[in-house]
Design a protein around this motif. Structure first.
Motif, PDB file in Angstrom:
ATOM      1  N   PRO A 123      19.376  52.207 107.798  1.00 43.54           N
ATOM      2  CA  PRO A 123      17.954  52.199 107.486  1.00 43.54           C
ATOM      3  C   PRO A 123      17.164  53.047 108.473  1.00 43.54           C
ATOM      4  CG  PRO A 123      18.510  50.219 108.699  1.00 43.54           C
ATOM      5  CD  PRO A 123      19.811  50.958 108.470  1.00 43.54           C
ATOM      6  N   HIS A 124      15.900  53.265 108.158  1.00 39.92           N
ATOM      7  CA  HIS A 124      15.071  54.171 108.960  1.00 39.92           C
ATOM      8  C   HIS A 124      14.917  53.683 110.395  1.00 39.92           C
ATOM      9  CE1 HIS A 124      11.172  51.955 109.382  1.00 39.92           C
ATOM     10  NE2 HIS A 124      11.751  51.222 108.464  1.00 39.92           N
ATOM     11  N   GLN A 125      14.965  52.343 110.628  1.00 37.34           N
ATOM     12  CA  GLN A 125      14.742  51.844 111.987  1.00 37.34           C
ATOM     13  C   GLN A 125      15.901  52.135 112.932  1.00 37.34           C
ATOM     14  OE1 GLN A 125      14.815  49.811 109.281  1.00 37.34           O
ATOM     15  NE2 GLN A 125      15.986  47.940 109.654  1.00 37.34           N
ATOM     16  N   TRP A 126      17.006  52.639 112.415  1.00 38.63           N
ATOM     17  CA  TRP A 126      18.119  52.983 113.286  1.00 38.63           C
ATOM     18  C   TRP A 126      17.753  54.134 114.215  1.00 38.63           C
ATOM     19  CZ3 TRP A 126      21.887  50.914 115.560  1.00 38.63           C
ATOM     20  CH2 TRP A 126      22.969  51.645 116.050  1.00 38.63           C
ATOM     21  N   PRO A 136      20.820  44.816 123.003  1.00 37.64           N
ATOM     22  CA  PRO A 136      20.529  45.092 121.595  1.00 37.64           C
ATOM     23  C   PRO A 136      20.817  43.910 120.679  1.00 37.64           C
ATOM     24  CG  PRO A 136      22.468  46.295 122.337  1.00 37.64           C
ATOM     25  CD  PRO A 136      21.834  45.731 123.557  1.00 37.64           C
ATOM     26  N   GLN A 137      21.664  42.979 121.128  1.00 37.15           N
ATOM     27  CA  GLN A 137      21.957  41.802 120.315  1.00 37.15           C
ATOM     28  C   GLN A 137      20.726  40.911 120.147  1.00 37.15           C
ATOM     29  OE1 GLN A 137      24.827  41.261 118.778  1.00 37.15           O
ATOM     30  NE2 GLN A 137      26.028  42.889 119.710  1.00 37.15           N
ATOM     31  N   LEU A 138      19.733  41.081 121.014  1.00 32.74           N
ATOM     32  CA  LEU A 138      18.530  40.251 120.966  1.00 32.74           C
ATOM     33  C   LEU A 138      17.401  40.901 120.178  1.00 32.74           C
ATOM     34  CD1 LEU A 138      18.359  39.074 124.706  1.00 32.74           C
ATOM     35  CD2 LEU A 138      19.610  38.034 122.793  1.00 32.74           C
ATOM     36  N   ALA A 139      17.572  42.147 119.756  1.00 33.32           N
ATOM     37  CA  ALA A 139      16.502  42.904 119.108  1.00 33.32           C
ATOM     38  C   ALA A 139      16.631  42.830 117.587  1.00 33.32           C
ATOM     39  CB  ALA A 139      16.540  44.349 119.567  1.00 33.32           C
ATOM     40  N   PHE A 140      15.505  42.563 116.946  1.00 32.30           N
ATOM     41  CA  PHE A 140      15.443  42.477 115.482  1.00 32.30           C
ATOM     42  C   PHE A 140      14.243  43.284 114.995  1.00 32.30           C
ATOM     43  CE2 PHE A 140      18.088  39.049 116.674  1.00 32.30           C
ATOM     44  CZ  PHE A 140      18.884  38.720 115.582  1.00 32.30           C
ATOM     45  N   PHE A 141      14.389  43.884 113.818  1.00 34.06           N
ATOM     46  CA  PHE A 141      13.312  44.674 113.231  1.00 34.06           C
ATOM     47  C   PHE A 141      12.659  43.884 112.113  1.00 34.06           C
ATOM     48  CE2 PHE A 141      11.585  47.977 110.379  1.00 34.06           C
ATOM     49  CZ  PHE A 141      10.816  48.678 111.296  1.00 34.06           C
ATOM     50  N   VAL A 142      11.328  43.836 112.122  1.00 28.64           N
ATOM     51  CA  VAL A 142      10.575  43.158 111.066  1.00 28.64           C
ATOM     52  C   VAL A 142      10.463  44.121 109.891  1.00 28.64           C
ATOM     53  CG1 VAL A 142       8.408  42.059 110.448  1.00 28.64           C
ATOM     54  CG2 VAL A 142       9.294  41.828 112.775  1.00 28.64           C
ATOM     55  N   THR A 143      11.139  43.811 108.796  1.00 28.79           N
ATOM     56  CA  THR A 143      11.258  44.747 107.682  1.00 28.79           C
ATOM     57  C   THR A 143      10.071  44.731 106.734  1.00 28.79           C
ATOM     58  OG1 THR A 143      12.452  43.092 106.367  1.00 28.79           O
ATOM     59  CG2 THR A 143      13.772  44.602 107.711  1.00 28.79           C
ATOM     60  N   GLY A 144       9.216  43.730 106.825  1.00 22.85           N
ATOM     61  CA  GLY A 144       8.123  43.596 105.871  1.00 22.85           C
ATOM     62  C   GLY A 144       6.781  44.036 106.411  1.00 22.85           C
ATOM     63  N   THR A 145       5.802  44.043 105.505  1.00 22.76           N
ATOM     64  CA  THR A 145       4.413  44.327 105.850  1.00 22.76           C
ATOM     65  C   THR A 145       3.624  43.029 105.859  1.00 22.76           C
ATOM     66  OG1 THR A 145       4.553  46.518 104.821  1.00 22.76           O
ATOM     67  CG2 THR A 145       2.344  45.609 105.175  1.00 22.76           C
ATOM     68  N   THR A 201      21.488  45.592 115.572  1.00 24.55           N
ATOM     69  CA  THR A 201      22.924  45.893 115.575  1.00 24.55           C
ATOM     70  C   THR A 201      23.520  45.660 114.186  1.00 24.55           C
ATOM     71  OG1 THR A 201      23.413  43.640 116.310  1.00 24.55           O
ATOM     72  CG2 THR A 201      23.217  45.339 118.014  1.00 24.55           C
ATOM     73  N   GLY A 202      22.650  45.531 113.182  1.00 18.68           N
ATOM     74  CA  GLY A 202      23.124  45.276 111.821  1.00 18.68           C
ATOM     75  C   GLY A 202      23.707  46.518 111.167  1.00 18.68           C
ATOM     76  N   THR A 219      29.668  56.918 107.251  1.00 27.02           N
ATOM     77  CA  THR A 219      29.546  55.789 108.170  1.00 27.02           C
ATOM     78  C   THR A 219      29.026  54.588 107.410  1.00 27.02           C
ATOM     79  OG1 THR A 219      29.020  57.223 110.056  1.00 27.02           O
ATOM     80  CG2 THR A 219      28.464  54.905 110.276  1.00 27.02           C
ATOM     81  N   PHE A 220      29.637  53.437 107.640  1.00 21.27           N
ATOM     82  CA  PHE A 220      29.085  52.156 107.227  1.00 21.27           C
ATOM     83  C   PHE A 220      29.612  51.121 108.223  1.00 21.27           C
ATOM     84  CE2 PHE A 220      29.146  48.169 104.627  1.00 21.27           C
ATOM     85  CZ  PHE A 220      27.778  47.983 104.627  1.00 21.27           C
ATOM     86  N   VAL A 221      28.773  50.753 109.155  1.00 23.28           N
ATOM     87  CA  VAL A 221      29.261  49.963 110.286  1.00 23.28           C
ATOM     88  C   VAL A 221      28.146  49.070 110.805  1.00 23.28           C
ATOM     89  CG1 VAL A 221      28.646  51.652 112.067  1.00 23.28           C
ATOM     90  CG2 VAL A 221      30.618  50.167 112.437  1.00 23.28           C
ATOM     91  N   SER A 222      28.532  48.005 111.467  1.00 26.70           N
ATOM     92  CA  SER A 222      27.577  47.148 112.152  1.00 26.70           C
ATOM     93  C   SER A 222      28.078  46.913 113.566  1.00 26.70           C
ATOM     94  CB  SER A 222      27.415  45.808 111.424  1.00 26.70           C
ATOM     95  OG  SER A 222      28.620  45.065 111.464  1.00 26.70           O
ATOM     96  N   GLY A 223      27.229  46.321 114.402  1.00 25.51           N
ATOM     97  CA  GLY A 223      27.613  46.028 115.776  1.00 25.51           C
ATOM     98  C   GLY A 223      26.976  46.988 116.754  1.00 25.51           C
ATOM     99  N   ASP A 224      27.141  46.683 118.018  1.00 26.12           N
ATOM    100  CA  ASP A 224      26.527  47.462 119.088  1.00 26.12           C
ATOM    101  C   ASP A 224      27.270  48.770 119.314  1.00 26.12           C
ATOM    102  OD1 ASP A 224      25.226  48.356 121.274  1.00 26.12           O
ATOM    103  OD2 ASP A 224      25.805  46.717 122.604  1.00 26.12           O
TER     104      ASP A 224
END
Length: 224
Positions: A123-126, A136-145, A201-202, A219-224
């Motif tokens: 996604p764009h937030q990458w 980075p395991q503690l960071a989350f992106f708010v996907t909504g408005t 890290t999703g 590429t299709f991967v998750s993790g740090d």
């Protein structure tokens, strides 16, 4: 170009950085051939067509931080033979397989961006660069408005503010909890619904062009 998140000692200091927003902006329309490729690939994924999806993959598609990669690993992930799982997880094979397909479909449908090498990432937030001091395991992106930040872990709790497309910190993500306790980068604390929180890290995916000029899933991967 990547965007740097300005974050100052967010986990331990009373002094915090200003908040930043990263609204989604899909750059795919810069290349009509990429738009067509993504639409076709999404149709294959929606149909759960294993052969067609695997045929779009790079010869060295990157799928895990410890695996060998390649189309064979992608096929194994998409079909997920229960015999390849531990005995305690074999009964979850159908659920895990379905989740992998769902994650792939959802990730490919996200807005994305071109990097400096011409690869297209979703996604764009990458493209957000987290500070080295932040796990980075503690960071989350708010996907909504205008997602409600609430005073308590309940949809009836007082709304403290409306949050759009920001990085937030979750010290302890609770897998079985609907509302997660979050920390904004200016120090504000509250609760947000888990449906709007994407781990930094999703899953992320990337398309690259082959030597012949054809787009491929590389590429299709998750993790740090």
């Amino acid at each position: 170009m990547k965007y740097a998140l300005l974050l100052v000692a967010v986990l331990s200091s009373p002094a915090f950085a200003d908040r930043q927003t990263f609204p989604p902006a899909d750059q795919a329309n810069r290349d009509p051939s990429l738009v067509a490729f993504r639409e076709t690939l999404l149709s294959y994924v929606s149909a759960r067509d294993v052969d067609a999806v695997v045929a779009t993959a790079c010869p060295d598609i990157y799928l895990s931080h410890g695996g060998s990669g390649g189309p064979a690993e992608l096929r194994a992930n998409l079909t997920l033979d229960p015999e390849t799982l531990s005995e305690e997880d074999q009964g979850k094979a159908d659920e895990l397989r379905a989740q992998y397909w769902a994650d792939l479909e959802y990730t490919l449908a996200q807005p994305g961006y071109f990097d400096e090498e011409g690869e297209f990432w979703m996604p764009h937030q990458w493209q957000i660069t987290l500070p080295a001091s932040l796990d980075p395991q503690l960071a989350f992106f708010v996907t909504g408005t205008d997602v409600a930040l609430r005073q308590g872990p309940d949809r009836t709790a007082l709304t403290l503010g409306l949050i759009s497309h920001e990085v937030v910190i979750i010290r302890e993500f609770q897998n079985d909890t609907e509302y997660q306790r979050v920390l904004l980068t200016d120090g504000t604390q509250g609760y947000m619904h888990r449906d709007y929180l994407w781990p930094m890290t999703g899953y992320r995916a990337a398309f690259s062009k082959s030597d012949a000029g054809d787009w491929q899933l590389c590429t299709f991967v998750s993790g740090d």
